[in-house]
Enzyme design. Structure first.
Site, PDB file in Angstrom:
ATOM      1  N   HIS A 120       0.946  -1.277  -0.038  1.00 52.13           N
ATOM      2  CA  HIS A 120      -0.102   0.026  -0.042  1.00 52.13           C
ATOM      3  C   HIS A 120       0.745   1.208  -0.034  1.00 52.13           C
ATOM      4  O   HIS A 120       2.081   1.219   0.383  1.00 52.13           O
ATOM      5  CB  HIS A 120      -0.966   0.134   1.375  1.00 52.13           C
ATOM      6  CG  HIS A 120      -0.062  -0.193   2.555  1.00 52.13           C
ATOM      7  ND1 HIS A 120       0.071  -1.621   2.846  1.00 52.13           N
ATOM      8  CD2 HIS A 120       0.627   0.648   3.265  1.00 52.13           C
ATOM      9  CE1 HIS A 120       0.891  -1.438   4.089  1.00 52.13           C
ATOM     10  NE2 HIS A 120       1.418  -0.270   4.353  1.00 52.13           N
ATOM     11  N   ASP A 188      -4.338   0.000  -1.041  1.00 45.22           N
ATOM     12  CA  ASP A 188      -3.584  -0.862  -1.518  1.00 45.22           C
ATOM     13  C   ASP A 188      -3.286  -0.763  -2.955  1.00 45.22           C
ATOM     14  O   ASP A 188      -4.095  -0.570  -3.809  1.00 45.22           O
ATOM     15  CB  ASP A 188      -4.164  -2.339  -1.406  1.00 45.22           C
ATOM     16  CG  ASP A 188      -4.013  -2.987   0.271  1.00 45.22           C
ATOM     17  OD1 ASP A 188      -3.699  -2.109   0.847  1.00 45.22           O
ATOM     18  OD2 ASP A 188      -3.960  -4.370   0.142  1.00 45.22           O
ATOM     19  N   ASP A 218       7.424  -5.698   3.460  1.00 43.53           N
ATOM     20  CA  ASP A 218       6.274  -5.647   4.366  1.00 43.53           C
ATOM     21  C   ASP A 218       4.903  -6.208   3.942  1.00 43.53           C
ATOM     22  O   ASP A 218       4.726  -5.828   2.597  1.00 43.53           O
ATOM     23  CB  ASP A 218       6.130  -4.003   4.457  1.00 43.53           C
ATOM     24  CG  ASP A 218       5.021  -3.559   5.442  1.00 43.53           C
ATOM     25  OD1 ASP A 218       5.278  -3.986   6.686  1.00 43.53           O
ATOM     26  OD2 ASP A 218       4.078  -2.963   5.141  1.00 43.53           O
ATOM     27  N   GLU A 225      -5.273  -9.619  -4.347  1.00 42.85           N
ATOM     28  CA  GLU A 225      -6.688 -10.081  -3.947  1.00 42.85           C
ATOM     29  C   GLU A 225      -7.458 -10.965  -4.954  1.00 42.85           C
ATOM     30  O   GLU A 225      -7.319 -10.848  -6.097  1.00 42.85           O
ATOM     31  CB  GLU A 225      -7.560  -8.927  -3.252  1.00 42.85           C
ATOM     32  CG  GLU A 225      -7.595  -7.784  -4.125  1.00 42.85           C
ATOM     33  CD  GLU A 225      -6.103  -6.938  -3.922  1.00 42.85           C
ATOM     34  OE1 GLU A 225      -5.725  -6.502  -4.908  1.00 42.85           O
ATOM     35  OE2 GLU A 225      -5.759  -7.015  -2.945  1.00 42.85           O
ATOM     36  N   GLU A 260       8.035 -10.365   5.692  1.00 42.86           N
ATOM     37  CA  GLU A 260       6.970  -9.998   6.853  1.00 42.86           C
ATOM     38  C   GLU A 260       5.748 -10.858   6.540  1.00 42.86           C
ATOM     39  O   GLU A 260       4.909 -10.354   5.853  1.00 42.86           O
ATOM     40  CB  GLU A 260       6.645  -8.594   7.230  1.00 42.86           C
ATOM     41  CG  GLU A 260       5.740  -8.911   8.716  1.00 42.86           C
ATOM     42  CD  GLU A 260       4.897  -7.464   8.611  1.00 42.86           C
ATOM     43  OE1 GLU A 260       4.349  -7.265   9.667  1.00 42.86           O
ATOM     44  OE2 GLU A 260       4.433  -6.881   7.327  1.00 42.86           O
ATOM     45  N   HIS A 325       8.560  -3.668  16.296  1.00 40.95           N
ATOM     46  CA  HIS A 325       7.933  -2.060  16.826  1.00 40.95           C
ATOM     47  C   HIS A 325       6.536  -2.382  16.667  1.00 40.95           C
ATOM     48  O   HIS A 325       5.691  -1.328  16.948  1.00 40.95           O
ATOM     49  CB  HIS A 325       8.397  -1.514  15.400  1.00 40.95           C
ATOM     50  CG  HIS A 325       7.997  -2.045  14.044  1.00 40.95           C
ATOM     51  ND1 HIS A 325       8.493  -3.150  13.679  1.00 40.95           N
ATOM     52  CD2 HIS A 325       6.907  -1.654  13.156  1.00 40.95           C
ATOM     53  CE1 HIS A 325       7.805  -3.459  12.691  1.00 40.95           C
ATOM     54  NE2 HIS A 325       7.151  -2.441  12.448  1.00 40.95           N
TER      55      HIS A 325
HETATM   56  C1  GLC Z   1       3.399  -4.159   8.802  1.00 40.32           C
HETATM   57  C2  GLC Z   1       4.397  -3.005   9.746  1.00 40.32           C
HETATM   58  C3  GLC Z   1       3.227  -2.339  10.566  1.00 40.32           C
HETATM   59  C4  GLC Z   1       2.389  -1.486   9.755  1.00 40.32           C
HETATM   60  C5  GLC Z   1       1.720  -2.531   8.656  1.00 40.32           C
HETATM   61  C6  GLC Z   1       0.949  -1.582   7.487  1.00 40.32           C
HETATM   62  O1  GLC Z   1       2.847  -4.742   9.670  1.00 40.32           O
HETATM   63  O2  GLC Z   1       4.869  -3.773  10.580  1.00 40.32           O
HETATM   64  O3  GLC Z   1       4.222  -1.337  11.491  1.00 40.32           O
HETATM   65  O4  GLC Z   1       1.631  -0.871  10.507  1.00 40.32           O
HETATM   66  O5  GLC Z   1       2.485  -3.140   8.102  1.00 40.32           O
HETATM   67  O6  GLC Z   1       1.948  -0.904   6.996  1.00 40.32           O
END
Ligand code: GLC
Length: 592
Positions: A120, A188, A218, A225, A260, A325
């Protein structure tokens, strides 16, 4: 500083010509530029400040730095809402400052990982501003995902359940709904549009040219989708990841991609592809189970999850972490496990957010040094690359009265001086206040004091990291659980080449005895990696060990021949690193 011979040696270790699998031996330090050090005293940390503090990061013994987003942004999601991908947020410095930082990091042998947040953008990004005004069906409009009704993809869950009620938001300018998996100011991108893919390649190349060594990808499970799915891990996602990998490899074969993907074990594994997608992925399945195991004093949750996530392609590696974080996410555990975690670690509602817990490591563990050390011993010895969240190396606290996840994003606690030694600005100008409570606040917990105290958490972490760095078995070794009857004790072997290391951890608060089946290693002699103590020889019968509450051992198993040849000099130990004279309390002996 350039004259320091250590730096010249370190500089040689960054070889940019061929893939070295360096990430397997790495320890990654995660930090935010704005939280680390403020060089111009405007209340916000910046690149020159971070560069100034590289000595500290190098001295910890880590090998890479992962920076949270530092790009221009309205900062409604701490920079994960990007409005320009190829620039530095002026609050943190300039592109030149970034370049200087990367050069200084590389000169110390430290790699730099940055964020690639392309699921996004911010709604302030020019692409979105253009899209909402562009004709329906045009390539510009289709940079994002639109709907006339806001009813499509209704099987997709809402991630930020505390703040969002739908994944669709009405845009009065476009006169249509746009899709967003996170905040409604984060539309997105549409990965079915080849122009979006082209932009992603441009971003990658821009930062690769500036010398970055890796990207954290990230929110990758949500890139694409499809109707009839929950919008997570859609197969086409992997085509995008293979494309990203190929692009990165073409430019820098040593650059690493870290996913992630907060998913169940079976859905996380595909992010490695056949070794042709992400080099690393965060071990989200393991993280909460380490906390559950310590809370329940039972090794089972760790054993089950690690055994189900062992088979990775040769060139891949888990990234293991305790905190980061975000909230300590409990999305991928059962409801019972989640309730248990909430009851144990976050009794107060204020400490919870979405499906997780917003606390730092030290506060989660009530400041209990033994449990902090125990969990760190797992972080540094389980299969994977450890990722350490800034401040957790000193047991920094959090501030539950701040909004969202700012709770765990407060200024680094450097000293007991005003503003924690982070900035000389007026306190009111700080981006967030430093933690000030009597237990975890900067007057009690800070780098300056911990440097001087030989047994501080900081000096203990430096020691553990030094020991880990001396043995490749931790990063690259095979992994095998031993299954003692006493489930309060977790025991495993790490083997690489000639080296075998036995790790034993007591998850219980009280002393435990354990018998380990090491019959296939009979004749070996365990030697403690910290102090060099030689233990009794291993025999065919079960090997008995006792451990104090929350204690752990890292024992290298010397083969009988090795043991004989070393008998004159059994000191294979990695002594506690000495404190430099400038950090010693006056009058203190060098060896404490
Ligand atoms: C990831 C980041 C998080 C953020 C999210 C949306 O999960 O770790 O901090 O808020 O993406 O960008």
């Amino acid at each position: 500083m350039q004259d320091d011979p250590r730096i010249r040696i370190a500089a040689r270790t960054v070889d940019r010509r061929r893939p070295t699998l360096w990430y397997k031996d790495a320890i990654i330090y995660q930090t935010h530029v704005r939280a680390f050090f403020d060089s111009n005293n405007d209340g916000v940390g910046d690149f020159p400040g971070l560069t100034e503090k590289l000595d500290y990061i190098e001295d910890l013994g880590v090998s890479a730095i992962w920076l949270l987003p530092f790009f221009p942004s309205p900062l409604k999601d701490d920079g994960y809402d990007i409005s320009d991908y190829c620039a530095v947020n002026p609050a943190y410095g300039t592109l030149d400052d970034f370049r200087t930082f990367v050069e200084a990091a590389h000169a110390r042998g430290l790699r730099v990982l940055i964020e690639l947040v392309v699921n996004h953008t911010s709604d302030q990004h020019p692409w979105f501003q253009r899209a909402r005004r562009a004709p329906k069906g045009s390539p510009e409009r289709d940079f994002y995902v639109w709907s006339e009704t806001g009813h499509e993809y209704d099987e997709a869950r809402i991630i930020f359940i505390d703040s969002e009620i739908s994944n669709w938001t009405w845009d009065p300018i476009a006169k249509a709904y746009f899709w967003h998996r996170f905040y409604s100011h984060q539309p997105d991108l549409n990965f079915d549009n080849p122009l979006v893919i082209r932009e992603v390649k441009n971003i990658l190349n821009f930062w690769l040219d500036l010398g970055v060594d890796g990207f954290r990808l990230d929110a990758v499970p949500y890139l694409i989708e499809r109707e009839g799915t929950d919008g997570e891990n859609v197969p086409e996602t992997h085509r995008v990841l293979k494309m990203i990998r190929a692009e990165v490899e073409r430019r820098n074969p040593d650059c690493v991609l870290l996913a992630e993907a907060n998913q169940m074990p079976k859905d996380t594994l595909p992010y490695f592809g056949n070794g042709d997608e992400c080099h690393m992925a965060f071990h989200f399945p393991l993280m909460p189970r380490m906390f559950i195991a310590v809370a329940q004093e039972d090794s089972t949750p760790i054993i089950e999850v690690v055994e189900s996530t062992m088979r990775l392609p040769e060139n891949c590696q888990w990234a293991i972490f305790l905190r980061n974080h975000d909230e300590l996410t409990l999305e991928m555990v059962t409801e019972d496990e989640r309730d248990y975690m909430w009851q144990f670690y976050a009794t107060h509602r204020r400490l919870r957010i979405n499906l997780g817990i917003r606390r730092r490591l030290a506060t989660l563990l009530d400041g209990d040094c033994r449990r902090i050390e125990l969990l760190n011993s797992l972080l540094f010895s389980m299969p994977g690359t450890p990722v350490l969240y800034y401040g957790d190396e000193i047991g920094m606290g959090d501030n539950p009265f701040l909004g969202d996840r700012d709770v765990v994003r407060t200024p680094m606690q450097w000293s007991a001086d005003s503003n924690a030694g982070f900035s000389k600005a007026d306190t009111v100008a700080l981006y967030l206040p430093p933690v000030m409570d009597p237990l975890f606040g900067y007057q009690a917990v800070n780098v300056e004091v911990q440097k001087k105290i030989r047994s501080s958490l900081l000096n203990w972490m430096r020691w553990v990291i030094r020991v880990r760095n001396a043995h490749q078995a931790f990063g690259r070794g095979d992994f095998r659980f031993l299954h003692p009857e006493n489930r309060k004790v977790l025991a495993y072997l790490r083997c690489f080449g000639e080296e075998t290391i036995l790790c034993v951890a007591n998850l219980s608060e009280t002393m435990q005895a354990v018998q380990l089946d090491l019959s296939d290693l009979a004749g070996c002699i365990p030697i403690d990696l910290f102090g060099g103590c030689l233990m009794p020889v291993i025999e065919a019968a079960p090997y008995p060990l006792t451990l104090g509450g929350h204690a752990f051992y890292w024992l290298r198993l010397l083969s009988p021949e090795e043991a004989r040849s070393r008998s004159d000099n059994p000191q294979e130990a990695m002594d506690r690193p000495e404190l430099p004279a400038k950090d010693r309390i006056q009058g203190q002996r060098p060896s404490g």
